[in-house]
Design an enzyme around this catalytic site. Structure first.
Site, PDB file in Angstrom:
ATOM      1  N   ARG A  23      22.067 -89.565  87.730  1.00 55.88           N
ATOM      2  CA  ARG A  23      22.381 -90.425  86.587  1.00 55.88           C
ATOM      3  C   ARG A  23      21.301 -91.497  86.446  1.00 55.88           C
ATOM      4  O   ARG A  23      20.856 -92.047  87.457  1.00 55.88           O
ATOM      5  CB  ARG A  23      23.746 -91.096  86.791  1.00 55.88           C
ATOM      6  CG  ARG A  23      24.926 -90.165  86.618  1.00 55.88           C
ATOM      7  CD  ARG A  23      26.170 -90.807  87.206  1.00 55.88           C
ATOM      8  NE  ARG A  23      27.390 -90.079  86.923  1.00 55.88           N
ATOM      9  CZ  ARG A  23      27.792 -88.993  87.583  1.00 55.88           C
ATOM     10  NH1 ARG A  23      27.069 -88.505  88.562  1.00 55.88           N
ATOM     11  NH2 ARG A  23      28.926 -88.402  87.256  1.00 55.88           N
ATOM     12  N   HIS A  47      24.054 -95.819  87.645  1.00 55.32           N
ATOM     13  CA  HIS A  47      25.294 -95.400  88.333  1.00 55.32           C
ATOM     14  C   HIS A  47      25.113 -94.083  89.097  1.00 55.32           C
ATOM     15  O   HIS A  47      26.021 -93.261  89.156  1.00 55.32           O
ATOM     16  CB  HIS A  47      26.460 -95.259  87.345  1.00 55.32           C
ATOM     17  CG  HIS A  47      26.887 -96.550  86.707  1.00 55.32           C
ATOM     18  ND1 HIS A  47      27.895 -97.342  87.195  1.00 55.32           N
ATOM     19  CD2 HIS A  47      26.427 -97.187  85.593  1.00 55.32           C
ATOM     20  CE1 HIS A  47      28.053 -98.402  86.421  1.00 55.32           C
ATOM     21  NE2 HIS A  47      27.164 -98.341  85.452  1.00 55.32           N
ATOM     22  N   ARG A 103      35.818 -92.203  89.243  1.00 58.43           N
ATOM     23  CA  ARG A 103      34.539 -92.297  89.964  1.00 58.43           C
ATOM     24  C   ARG A 103      34.102 -93.759  90.025  1.00 58.43           C
ATOM     25  O   ARG A 103      34.068 -94.447  89.005  1.00 58.43           O
ATOM     26  CB  ARG A 103      33.456 -91.453  89.275  1.00 58.43           C
ATOM     27  CG  ARG A 103      32.128 -91.434  90.028  1.00 58.43           C
ATOM     28  CD  ARG A 103      31.138 -90.473  89.382  1.00 58.43           C
ATOM     29  NE  ARG A 103      29.869 -90.402  90.105  1.00 58.43           N
ATOM     30  CZ  ARG A 103      28.833 -91.231  89.902  1.00 58.43           C
ATOM     31  NH1 ARG A 103      28.904 -92.183  88.993  1.00 58.43           N
ATOM     32  NH2 ARG A 103      27.722 -91.102  90.606  1.00 58.43           N
ATOM     33  N   ASN A 151      33.884-101.260  84.551  1.00 59.44           N
ATOM     34  CA  ASN A 151      33.233-101.836  85.725  1.00 59.44           C
ATOM     35  C   ASN A 151      34.228-102.708  86.471  1.00 59.44           C
ATOM     36  O   ASN A 151      35.335-102.951  85.977  1.00 59.44           O
ATOM     37  CB  ASN A 151      32.044-102.701  85.297  1.00 59.44           C
ATOM     38  CG  ASN A 151      30.788-101.888  84.986  1.00 59.44           C
ATOM     39  OD1 ASN A 151      30.646-100.753  85.434  1.00 59.44           O
ATOM     40  ND2 ASN A 151      29.887-102.476  84.228  1.00 59.44           N
ATOM     41  N   PHE A 210      19.993-102.179  76.389  1.00 64.76           N
ATOM     42  CA  PHE A 210      20.365-101.572  77.664  1.00 64.76           C
ATOM     43  C   PHE A 210      19.183-100.959  78.425  1.00 64.76           C
ATOM     44  O   PHE A 210      19.044-101.171  79.633  1.00 64.76           O
ATOM     45  CB  PHE A 210      21.479-100.535  77.463  1.00 64.76           C
ATOM     46  CG  PHE A 210      22.046-100.041  78.753  1.00 64.76           C
ATOM     47  CD1 PHE A 210      22.868-100.849  79.523  1.00 64.76           C
ATOM     48  CD2 PHE A 210      21.742 -98.768  79.231  1.00 64.76           C
ATOM     49  CE1 PHE A 210      23.384-100.401  80.737  1.00 64.76           C
ATOM     50  CE2 PHE A 210      22.253 -98.319  80.444  1.00 64.76           C
ATOM     51  CZ  PHE A 210      23.079 -99.129  81.190  1.00 64.76           C
ATOM     52  N   ARG A 257      27.130 -97.286  73.351  1.00 64.53           N
ATOM     53  CA  ARG A 257      27.527 -96.462  74.499  1.00 64.53           C
ATOM     54  C   ARG A 257      28.032 -95.101  74.032  1.00 64.53           C
ATOM     55  O   ARG A 257      27.807 -94.094  74.687  1.00 64.53           O
ATOM     56  CB  ARG A 257      28.637 -97.169  75.298  1.00 64.53           C
ATOM     57  CG  ARG A 257      28.184 -98.427  75.999  1.00 64.53           C
ATOM     58  CD  ARG A 257      29.342 -99.059  76.778  1.00 64.53           C
ATOM     59  NE  ARG A 257      29.643 -98.333  77.998  1.00 64.53           N
ATOM     60  CZ  ARG A 257      30.739 -98.514  78.727  1.00 64.53           C
ATOM     61  NH1 ARG A 257      31.656 -99.390  78.346  1.00 64.53           N
ATOM     62  NH2 ARG A 257      30.938 -97.832  79.831  1.00 64.53           N
ATOM     63  N   TYR A 303      26.375 -91.892  76.299  1.00 60.08           N
ATOM     64  CA  TYR A 303      27.042 -91.104  77.346  1.00 60.08           C
ATOM     65  C   TYR A 303      27.034 -89.619  77.026  1.00 60.08           C
ATOM     66  O   TYR A 303      26.760 -88.787  77.893  1.00 60.08           O
ATOM     67  CB  TYR A 303      28.472 -91.616  77.580  1.00 60.08           C
ATOM     68  CG  TYR A 303      28.478 -92.957  78.262  1.00 60.08           C
ATOM     69  CD1 TYR A 303      28.058 -94.090  77.584  1.00 60.08           C
ATOM     70  CD2 TYR A 303      28.855 -93.100  79.583  1.00 60.08           C
ATOM     71  CE1 TYR A 303      28.020 -95.325  78.191  1.00 60.08           C
ATOM     72  CE2 TYR A 303      28.828 -94.330  80.205  1.00 60.08           C
ATOM     73  CZ  TYR A 303      28.414 -95.450  79.507  1.00 60.08           C
ATOM     74  OH  TYR A 303      28.367 -96.665  80.120  1.00 60.08           O
TER      75      TYR A 303
HETATM   76 FE1  HDD Z   1      27.146 -97.362  81.179  1.00 62.04          FE
HETATM   77  C1  HDD Z   1      27.044 -94.671  83.206  1.00 62.04           C
HETATM   78  C2  HDD Z   1      29.925 -98.559  82.855  1.00 62.04           C
HETATM   79  C3  HDD Z   1      27.124-100.225  79.267  1.00 62.04           C
HETATM   80  C4  HDD Z   1      24.688 -96.056  79.306  1.00 62.04           C
HETATM   81  N1  HDD Z   1      28.253 -96.749  82.752  1.00 62.04           N
HETATM   82  C5  HDD Z   1      28.053 -95.589  83.435  1.00 62.04           C
HETATM   83  C6  HDD Z   1      29.058 -95.463  84.449  1.00 62.04           C
HETATM   84  C7  HDD Z   1      29.865 -96.564  84.352  1.00 62.04           C
HETATM   85  C8  HDD Z   1      29.367 -97.366  83.267  1.00 62.04           C
HETATM   86  C9  HDD Z   1      31.068 -96.878  85.210  1.00 62.04           C
HETATM   87  C10 HDD Z   1      29.158 -94.338  85.458  1.00 62.04           C
HETATM   88  C11 HDD Z   1      30.053 -93.248  84.957  1.00 62.04           C
HETATM   89  C12 HDD Z   1      30.183 -92.181  86.014  1.00 62.04           C
HETATM   90  O1  HDD Z   1      30.754 -92.470  87.068  1.00 62.04           O
HETATM   91  O2  HDD Z   1      29.681 -91.087  85.763  1.00 62.04           O
HETATM   92  N2  HDD Z   1      28.239 -99.096  81.135  1.00 62.04           N
HETATM   93  C13 HDD Z   1      29.412 -99.326  81.818  1.00 62.04           C
HETATM   94  C14 HDD Z   1      30.037-100.516  81.299  1.00 62.04           C
HETATM   95  C15 HDD Z   1      29.251-100.993  80.304  1.00 62.04           C
HETATM   96  C16 HDD Z   1      28.127-100.089  80.190  1.00 62.04           C
HETATM   97  C17 HDD Z   1      31.350-101.089  81.793  1.00 62.04           C
HETATM   98  C18 HDD Z   1      29.435-102.189  79.424  1.00 62.04           C
HETATM   99  C19 HDD Z   1      30.582-102.640  79.060  1.00 62.04           C
HETATM  100  N3  HDD Z   1      26.072 -98.048  79.607  1.00 62.04           N
HETATM  101  C20 HDD Z   1      26.231 -99.231  78.941  1.00 62.04           C
HETATM  102  C21 HDD Z   1      25.350 -99.268  77.809  1.00 62.04           C
HETATM  103  C22 HDD Z   1      24.665 -98.069  77.805  1.00 62.04           C
HETATM  104  C23 HDD Z   1      25.133 -97.328  78.947  1.00 62.04           C
HETATM  105  C24 HDD Z   1      25.251-100.415  76.830  1.00 62.04           C
HETATM  106  C25 HDD Z   1      23.620 -97.559  76.866  1.00 62.04           C
HETATM  107  C26 HDD Z   1      23.451 -97.919  75.644  1.00 62.04           C
HETATM  108  N4  HDD Z   1      26.011 -95.697  81.295  1.00 62.04           N
HETATM  109  C27 HDD Z   1      25.093 -95.331  80.366  1.00 62.04           C
HETATM  110  C28 HDD Z   1      24.529 -93.946  80.592  1.00 62.04           C
HETATM  111  C29 HDD Z   1      25.310 -93.493  81.852  1.00 62.04           C
HETATM  112  C30 HDD Z   1      26.172 -94.704  82.180  1.00 62.04           C
HETATM  113  C31 HDD Z   1      23.069 -93.854  80.606  1.00 62.04           C
HETATM  114  C32 HDD Z   1      24.503 -92.961  83.023  1.00 62.04           C
HETATM  115  C33 HDD Z   1      25.201 -91.725  83.477  1.00 62.04           C
HETATM  116  C34 HDD Z   1      26.194 -91.465  82.483  1.00 62.04           C
HETATM  117  O3  HDD Z   1      26.157 -92.433  81.527  1.00 62.04           O
HETATM  118  O4  HDD Z   1      26.958 -90.526  82.453  1.00 62.04           O
HETATM  119  O5  HDD Z   1      24.808 -93.128  79.513  1.00 62.04           O
END
Ligand code: HDD
Length: 704
Positions: free
Chosen positions: A86, A89, A126, A162, A175, A372, A376
Site C-alpha cells: 500500500r 498504511h 485492519r 483512524n 494528500f 478519498r 481508494y
Molecule cells: Fe487513506 C489507505 C485512513 C485520508 C488515500 N487510509 C488508508 C487506510 C486507512 C486510511 C485506515 C488503510 C486501509 C487498509 O487497511 O487497507 N485515510 C484514512 C483516513 C483519512 C485518510 C482516516 C482521513 C480522514 N487517504 C486519505 C486521503 C487520501 C487517502 C485524503 C487520498 C486522497 N488511503 C489512501 C490510499 C490508501 C489509503 C492511497 C492506501 C492503500 C489503500 O488506500 O487501499 O488510497
C-alpha cells in the site's frame, strides 16, 4: 541412486500439514476456501508431481534441463509472490469478527446494519501504521488506521478510519504532498516509519491546517499499548437517510472495552527492538486465547441546524465535534474473534474503499472524503492488478450481487448469460435497478461558481489545537512537549524548527515556550499569523484526553516476573492467582530458558530468557528473587536494565525483600509504585491496578 531429500507420501503422517480446527466466527465459513483437494502434490494445472526436491538434470552432476516444467512453474510462481505494498498504511494486522447492533437507528436510516437490533454482521478489521513500509516496526510514532469492512445484507460498507478523529489536511489535493513529506526522504531512503525528520516538519511548518492533528500525533495516542486499547473514528461527517428521505448527519466512534492505553516514548523505542511485531503478536495471541477484543460503536447525530450553530465547520476534517457538544449514543459493539487464516490472502489483499456505502448511509460534502472516494478504488488497481479485485474472497460481498460488468484481467467467474447489458427484451429476467431497494444519493442542493477556493469557515487552524492541548492532563501535556522536543531535535534545518515554534506559541504560549526550552532555543519566537483570530477562550473538552477518562482495567494486560533459582514457590503461586483474578496474564522470565528451581524443589518453566524478555514487553513487573539469585542477577546488565527500564517507564514494580540490592543497582527509589512482596503478591497487583506512576516522571527525566 535414490534421490536425497525426496519426500515420500507413504512415510508421512496422514495429517501432516492439515490445518488445526479453527474457530469460525459469524459468516466466517464464507471465507474458508477449501485447500485444493487431493493428497498428492500437483502442479497448478493438476499434474501429479513425483519429486518436488530434485530438478530434472542431465546425469546426477549435470546441468538442469529447461524441459523441467515442475521446476519452472514453482520458481515462476515464487518470483511473483509479492504485490506492491500500500502506498500508505502498508504495515497492517487484521482480524475477522462481527458487529452487533444494540440500539436501532431505523428511524434515521434505511441501512439494515444500523436498523436490526441483535443482527450480527460479519466484519473484517485492519489496523495499520501509515508511514512505514510493510516490514517496519509496530511501535513507530504514527497514526493508526482502523478500517472496518462490514459485509452487510445490502452490500459491503467500508468505514475507513483512524485512531484519531481529525486529519492533517482539509482537501484531498494535498494528500500526496503529506505522504511524500512523511515517508522516507527520497534521496536517501530513510528515515523509515518516522515523522522525526526534516521533510515532514518542513511541510507541517508550511501547512497551518495540520496543527490540530499534529497535537494528536504528538500525544501518546500514536504509541498505543495495543490495537485492543485504542479508539477509532470515521473522522468525516456522513449522512444517515431514512425511508422518508430525511437526512441526519453522523460521526462514528469506536471505543475500546479495555480502555485507552499507551506506552511511553522510551518504551516504544525499546519495544521496536525487542519485538517489532509487538502489536500484531498482541492481537493474534489475544484472539487465539479467546480474549476477543471489543469496541462500542458510538454515534454523534446532528442536524443541519445543529451544524449551523457549531463554531467550526463539520465538513472540515481537521475539526472534531467535542463529545461535550454532541454526546455519543452507543448503538452497537464490534467483536474480533478470528485471526485471518492467511495473512496475504486476507490482510494484504483486503481492499477498503470509502466509496463502499449501503443504502441509508451517504457522504457529506467533506472535500477530503470526496477525494478519498477516488483514491481508494483507484489504488486497488495498481496494488491488486485487476478491476476484478472485488472477486477476491476477502473483498467479495456476502450478499447476492449481480450486474453486467464482465471480463477483465483475472476474471474468476463464469457468466453464462447471453445478455450483458440493460435494457433488454431478450432477457427480461436479468437483474434490474430497484428504486426502493437501491442506493439513492441524498439530494443535497448544490449551488455556486466553479472555482478552486477554500471556504472561510475552514480558516481557523489553531483554536481546536489549543482546545486539545489544554484539555489534556498534566502528564499528557508533558508528553506532547517531550514528543515535539524529540521530533524537532531531529530536524537539521533551523528555520523549520523556528517556524514550528511560531505555530506552537499561537496554539498556546506556554507550549511554545516549553518546546523552545527543550530545544535550547533562547531567541525570541516570531508567532505565526493566523488567518482568523484564535479563540483563546475556547471551552475545554476533557473527552479528548485519555487519562481524564480514568484508569483503565488490568484486563488484557501483561505482567512479567523475573524469577531466580531458590525463589519462593508460594509467592509465585500468589502472584499467578492475583494476576489471573484481574483478567491479566503473567509471563515468567528466567536467567535461562530452561527455567528455575524454586525453594520447594519444584521446577518453574520460563516463557522468556532474560535477554529475550525485557521489561518493556510488560505492563507491570515483579522480581521474585532469592538472595543468591539476586547476587547472580547483579552481574547481569540485562537484569539491572530490566528493573531500571521498568522504573523509568513509570511501571509498578513488585520485589521480594531479597531483591533489594538489584533495585538499588537499578536506581529504584521507593514510591507508591514500588511494592515489597513479602510472601504475598496481592499488594503489588493492587498497586498495578492504579496504572502508571505519573508522579514519578519528573524524577526520571527532565520535564520541560
Ligand atoms: Fe487513506 C489507505 C485512513 C485520508 C488515500 N487510509 C488508508 C487506510 C486507512 C486510511 C485506515 C488503510 C486501509 C487498509 O487497511 O487497507 N485515510 C484514512 C483516513 C483519512 C485518510 C482516516 C482521513 C480522514 N487517504 C486519505 C486521503 C487520501 C487517502 C485524503 C487520498 C486522497 N488511503 C489512501 C490510499 C490508501 C489509503 C492511497 C492506501 C492503500 C489503500 O488506500 O487501499 O488510497
Amino acid at each position: 541412486m535414490a534421490s536425497t531429500n525426496k519426500s515420500d507420501k507413504s512415510s508421512q503422517n496422514e495429517n501432516a500439514g492439515a490445518a488445526p480446527a479453527r474457530h469460525v466466527g459469524v459468516g466466517g465459513e464464507l471465507h474458508q476456501v477449501a485447500a485444493p483437494g487431493g493428497d498428492v502434490l500437483t502442479t497448478n494445472f493438476g499434474t501429479p508431481i513425483s519429486d518436488d526436491h530434485n530438478s530434472l538434470r542431465a546425469g546426477p552432476r549435470g546441468a538442469l534441463l529447461l524441459e523441467d516444467f515442475v521446476l519452472r512453474e514453482k520458481i515462476f510462481h515464487f518470483d511473483h509472490e509479492r504485490i506492491p505494498e500500500r502506498v500508505v498504511h502498508a504495515r497492517g494486522l487484521a482480524a475477522h469478527g462481527f458487529f452487533e447492533l444494540t440500539d436501532s437507528l431505523s428511524d434515521l436510516t434505511t441501512a439494515l446494519v444500523l436498523g436490526e437490533v441483535g443482527e450480527k454482521t460479519p466484519v473484517f478489521t485492519r489496523f495499520s501504521t501509515v508511514a512505514g513500509n510493510r516490514g517496519s516496526a509496530d511501535l513507530a510514532r504514527d497514526v493508526r488506521g482502523f478500517a472496518v469492512k462490514f459485509y452487510t445484507k445490502q452490500g459491503n460498507w467500508d468505514l475507513v478510519g483512524n485512531n484519531i478523529p481529525v486529519f492533517f489536511i482539509q482537501d484531498a489535493m494535498k494528500f500526496p504532498d503529506l505522504a511524500h513529506a512523511v515517508k522516507e526522504e527520497p534521496d536517501r531512503g530513510f528515515p523509515q516509519a518516522q515523522s522525526a525528520h526534516d521533510t515532514f516538519w518542513d511541510w507541517i511548518a508550511m501547512t497551518p491546517e495540520a496543527m490540530h492533528m499534529v497535537m494528536w500525533q504528538m500525544s501518546d495516542r500514536t504509541i498505543p499499548r495495543s490495537m485492543r486499547m485504542m479508539q477509532g473514528f470515521g473522522v468525516h461527517s456522513f449522512r444517515l437517510v431514512n425511508a422518508e428521505g430525511k437526512s441526519t448527519f453522523v460521526k462514528f466512534h469506536w471505543t475500546p472495552k479495555l480502555g485507552m492505553q499507551s506506552v511511553v516514548w522510551d518504551e516504544a523505542v525499546k519495544i521496536n527492538g525487542a519485538d517489532p511485531d509487538f502489536h500484531r503478536r498482541d492481537l493474534y495471541n489475544a484472539i487465539e486465547a479467546g480474549d476477543f477484543p471489543e469496541w462500542e460503536l458510538g454515534v454523534q447525530l446532528f442536524s443541519e441546524d445543529d451544524a449551523a450553530g457549531f463554531d467550526f465547520d463539520h465538513l472540515d476534517s481537521t475539526k472534531l465535534i467535542p463529545e461535550e457538544v454532541v454526546p455519543l449514543r452507543v448503538i452497537g459493539r464490534l467483536v474480533l474473534d478470528r485471526n485471518p487464516a492467511n495473512v496475504f490472502d486476507e490482510t494484504e489483499q483486503v481492499a477498503f474503499c470509502t466509496q463502499n456505502l449501503v443504502p441509508g448511509i451517504d457522504f457529506s460534502d467533506d472535500p477530503l472524503l470526496h477525494g478519498r472516494n477516488f483514491s481508494y478504488l483507484d489504488t486497488q488497481l495498481s496494488r491488486l492488478g485487476s478491476t476484478n479485485f472485488n472477486q477476491i474472497p476477502i473483498n467479495a460481498p456476502k450478499c447476492p450481487f449481480a450486474n453486467m460488468q464482465r471480463d477483465g484481467h483475472m476474471q474468476t467467474r463464469v457468466h453464462p448469460q447471453r445478455v450483458t447489458y440493460t435494457p433488454s427484451l431478450l432477457d427480461p429476467s436479468g437483474p434490474r435497478e430497484s428504486h426502493d431497494k437501491g442506493f439513492r444519493s441524498f439530494p443535497t442542493p448544490l449551488d455556486g461558481a466553479k472555482q478552486r477556493e477554500r471556504s472561510a469557515t475552514f480558516a481557523d487552524h489553531y483554536s481546536q489545537a489549543r482546545q486539545f492541548f489544554l484539555s489534556q492532563t498534566e502528564p499528557e501535556q508533558d508528553h506532547i512537549v517531550a514528543a515535539l522536543v524529540f521530533e524537532l531535535s531531529k530536524v537539521e534545518t533551523e528555520i523549520v524548527r523556528t517556524t514550528m515554534l511560531g505555530h506552537l506559541v499561537v496554539v498556546d504560549e506556554d507550549l511554545g515556550d516549553r518546546v523552545a526550552a527543550g530545544l535550547g532555543h533562547s531567541d525570541p519566537i516570531t508567532p505565526a499569523t493566523p488567518a482568523v483570530a484564535v479563540r483563546a477562550d475556547i471551552a475545554l473538552a476533557p473527552s479528548v484526553s485519555m487519562l481524564a477518562r480514568g484508569v483503565p482495567p488490568l484486563t488484557g494486560r501483561k505482567f512479567g516476573a523475573l524469577v531466580t533459582d531458590g525463589a519462593s514457590a508460594a509467592l509465585v503461586t500468589s502472584l499467578r492467582k492475583a494476576v489471573a483474578a484481574e483478567g491479566a496474564m503473567l509471563q515468567i522470565i528466567c536467567p535461562t530458558i530452561g527455567g528455575v528451581s524454586l525453594d520447594d524443589g519444584s521446577k518453574l518453566k520460563a516463557d522468556h530468557q532474560l535477554a529475550g524478555g525485557p521489561s518493556v514487553l510488560f505492563d507491570a513487573v515483579a522480581v521474585v528473587a532469592s538472595e543468591d539469585g539476586t547476587s547472580a542477577l547483579l552481574a547481569e546488565s540485562a537484569a539491572v536494565a530490566w528493573v531500571h527500564d521498568a522504573f523509568a517507564h513509570l511501571k509498578v514494580i513488585g520485589a521480594t525483600p531479597e531483591a533489594g540490592p538489584l533495585l538499588d543497582a537499578a536506581g529504584v527509589e521507593a514510591d507508591e509504585g514500588v511494592a515489597t512482596m513479602d510472601g504475598d503478591a496481592a499488594g503489588f497487583v493492587e498497586a498495578a491496578a492504579g496504572g502508571r506512576v505519573w508522579a514519578r516522571e519528573p524524577d526520571v527525566r527532565t520535564v520541560y
